[in-house]
Motif scaffolding. Structure first.
Motif, PDB file in Angstrom:
ATOM      1  N   GLY A  69       2.079  -9.127  -7.597  1.00  0.00           N
ATOM      2  CA  GLY A  69       2.241 -10.210  -6.631  1.00  0.00           C
ATOM      3  C   GLY A  69       1.848 -11.571  -7.179  1.00  0.00           C
ATOM      4  N   THR A  70       0.963 -11.596  -8.160  1.00  0.00           N
ATOM      5  CA  THR A  70       0.564 -12.859  -8.783  1.00  0.00           C
ATOM      6  C   THR A  70       1.735 -13.428  -9.583  1.00  0.00           C
TER       7      THR A  70
ATOM      8  N   SER B 193      -7.778 -17.988   0.754  1.00  0.00           N
ATOM      9  CA  SER B 193      -6.869 -16.964   0.226  1.00  0.00           C
ATOM     10  C   SER B 193      -7.510 -16.307  -0.972  1.00  0.00           C
ATOM     11  N   TRP B 194      -6.752 -15.397  -1.557  1.00  0.00           N
ATOM     12  CA  TRP B 194      -7.098 -14.778  -2.834  1.00  0.00           C
ATOM     13  C   TRP B 194      -6.675 -15.734  -3.935  1.00  0.00           C
TER      14      TRP B 194
ATOM     15  N   ASP C 137       3.456 -16.848   0.536  1.00  0.00           N
ATOM     16  CA  ASP C 137       2.712 -15.765  -0.094  1.00  0.00           C
ATOM     17  C   ASP C 137       2.551 -14.658   0.960  1.00  0.00           C
TER      18      ASP C 137
ATOM     19  N   GLN D 197      -0.042 -10.130   1.941  1.00  0.00           N
ATOM     20  CA  GLN D 197      -0.785  -9.408   2.983  1.00  0.00           C
ATOM     21  C   GLN D 197       0.023  -9.292   4.273  1.00  0.00           C
TER      22      GLN D 197
ATOM     23  N   SER E  32       3.133  -8.508  -2.889  1.00  0.00           N
ATOM     24  CA  SER E  32       2.363  -7.649  -3.787  1.00  0.00           C
ATOM     25  C   SER E  32       2.468  -6.223  -3.253  1.00  0.00           C
TER      26      SER E  32
ATOM     27  N   TYR F  39       0.283  -3.973  -4.643  1.00  0.00           N
ATOM     28  CA  TYR F  39      -1.014  -3.450  -5.116  1.00  0.00           C
ATOM     29  C   TYR F  39      -1.363  -2.254  -4.212  1.00  0.00           C
TER      30      TYR F  39
ATOM     31  N   LYS G 274      -2.391  -2.697  -0.526  1.00  0.00           N
ATOM     32  CA  LYS G 274      -1.613  -3.544   0.381  1.00  0.00           C
ATOM     33  C   LYS G 274      -0.851  -2.667   1.386  1.00  0.00           C
TER      34      LYS G 274
HETATM   35  C1  LIG Z   1      -3.029  -9.333  -3.413  1.00  0.00           C
HETATM   36  C2  LIG Z   1      -2.695 -10.757  -3.270  1.00  0.00           C
HETATM   37  C3  LIG Z   1      -1.965 -11.455  -4.252  1.00  0.00           C
HETATM   38  C4  LIG Z   1      -1.691 -10.923  -5.626  1.00  0.00           C
HETATM   39  O1  LIG Z   1      -1.091  -9.720  -5.730  1.00  0.00           O
HETATM   40  P1  LIG Z   1      -1.315  -8.806  -7.037  1.00  0.00           P
HETATM   41  O2  LIG Z   1      -0.218  -7.800  -6.887  1.00  0.00           O
HETATM   42  O3  LIG Z   1      -2.668  -8.212  -6.947  1.00  0.00           O
HETATM   43  O4  LIG Z   1      -1.121  -9.663  -8.225  1.00  0.00           O
HETATM   44  C5  LIG Z   1      -1.564 -12.752  -3.989  1.00  0.00           C
HETATM   45  N1  LIG Z   1      -1.896 -13.357  -2.837  1.00  0.00           N
HETATM   46  C6  LIG Z   1      -2.608 -12.746  -1.875  1.00  0.00           C
HETATM   47  C7  LIG Z   1      -2.927 -13.471  -0.614  1.00  0.00           C
HETATM   48  C8  LIG Z   1      -3.059 -11.420  -2.068  1.00  0.00           C
HETATM   49  O5  LIG Z   1      -3.787 -10.838  -1.117  1.00  0.00           O
END
Ligand SMILES: *Cc1c(COP(=O)(O)O)cnc(C)c1O
Length: 368
Positions: free
Chosen positions: A60-61, A85-86, A157, A160, A181, A183, A186
């Protein structure tokens, strides 16, 4: 009773046969990178989402970084985003060479406050990244209005907010692109890193796909330099199995949130999450606000309940952004929330019995 924060194991065991056979299929046919499973996932996701293109990437990054890059954002530009945010949301802005400009959130919703955006716009501003944090939709109408007025790109973004909705339209369909993402933790999670970009723009889809594959659509025909950011076949196969359940899982999260609300609503010391009007909150996280956050967290931990904090420091106050010189009063709400937020266990398989237990422990803490 023990309550984990998320329970990926029980979900795996409920799908074991299908997942195992999907993984076996990838390995037996050596479909490790690219191939039919990846294409199938992109098609399935685009179809479920009602969007023209889904470009799968490694995480997701990267999805945010690649989108920013392919919209031409770089050195000398500014991108407005949320203080809450993250770090992926803002570090990707910096990675392009642009400068992240942080805006505070709306108190009740934890999302980018549209009323504070215009003040931060300069001649260098190129884009806004709203984050639908915890599954809660940002107030997209005023954000899009400002973006149109100043000619700014909007990248949502959605890491989530899989299948969250604002006025009946899904997260990721408002801006130039939505980034996701997958991940493991998620709402739709692979068994490793994975992500995607969705867009209705043919041009942006082609460019992002190219950049994620070393700048080539056809092998060896590099039209530019790119990066290596691909979804692998095993992750795609797993996501294909899980995508069939996402609707059910989202409904279960929403149902669990309603049980929490009923259990917690009469505790005066707790602010339960409010859902924005005319939206569907996908409850990636169930986040309460409390004054004695750390003590409550500790107490719940002794009771066998795992909780988390998303996130303990607002982005602009992290050491990584010290050079930008933000102070608490620049982002009053985020700076206050960071000490009050507590994420309670939230996953589709969470039972009513577990939620009632969590609530009873919280009541015990407040001697109710
Ligand atoms: C998890 C997350 C990301 C990044 O996703 P990854 O797959 O871990 O790189 C980006 N933005 C938010 C708000 C997230 O929670």
């Amino acid at each position: 009773m023990k309550v984990p924060f998320v329970d990926l194991q029980s979900q795996y065991f409920s799908l074991k046969e299908e997942i195992d056979s999907a993984i076996k299929d990838v390995i037996e046919n050596s479909l490790f990178i690219g191939g039919g499973k990846v294409r199938m996932f992109e098609e399935n996701f685009a179809q479920k989402y009602g969007v023209k293109h889904c470009v799968s990437v490694a995480n997701g990054t990267d999805a945010i970084y690649i989108t920013l890059k392919m919209l031409g954002i770089g050195e000398g530009d500014e991108v407005i985003t949320t203080a809450h945010s993250w770090i992926s949301t803002s570090e990707t802005i910096s990675q392009t060479g642009a400068k992240p400009v942080f805006v505070d959130v709306e108190k009740e919703f934890f999302t980018l406050n549209p009323d504070l955006i215009e003040d931060k716009i300069t001649s260098r501003t190129k884009a806004i990244i709203p984050v639908h944090i915890y599954g809660q939709m940002c107030d997209m109408d005023p954000i899009l209005f400002i973006a149109n007025k100043f000619g700014l790109y909007v990248i949502e973004d959605c890491a989530q907010s899989h299948f969250s909705e604002y006025r009946g339209i899904k997260a990721g369909l408002f801006g130039n692109a939505g980034t996701f993402s997958f991940y493991p933790g998620k709402n739709l999670g692979a068994y490793g890193d994975a992500g995607c970009i969705i867009t209705n723009s043919d041009e942006l889809a082609e460019k992002t796909r190219m950049f994620a594959n070393h700048g080539a659509i056809k092998k060896h025909e590099h039209e530019m330099e790119g990066i290596n950011s691909r979804l692998d076949g095993i992750q795609a196969a797993i996501l294909n199995v899980k995508l069939r359940r996402i609707k059910k899982w989202t409904n279960e999260r929403i149902f669990n949130a309603s049980i929490y609300n009923n259990q917690l609503k009469d505790i005066p010391e707790i602010s339960i999450p409010r859902v924005r009007k005319d939206t569907k909150h996908s409850f990636h996280l169930y986040v309460i606000r409390v004054k004695e956050r750390n003590k409550l967290k500790e107490f719940l931990s002794h009771k066998g309940i795992s909780t988390a904090i998303h996130y303990p420091t607002a982005l602009p106050l992290l050491p990584a952004y010290e050079y930008l010189g933000y102070i608490n009063s620049d982002i009053v709400i985020s700076a206050t929330n960071q000490d009050q937020i507590l994420s309670l266990p939230m996953f589709p398989e969470l039972t009513e019995e577990q939620i009632v237990y969590i609530a009873s422990c919280i009541k015990e803490f407040y001697l109710l």
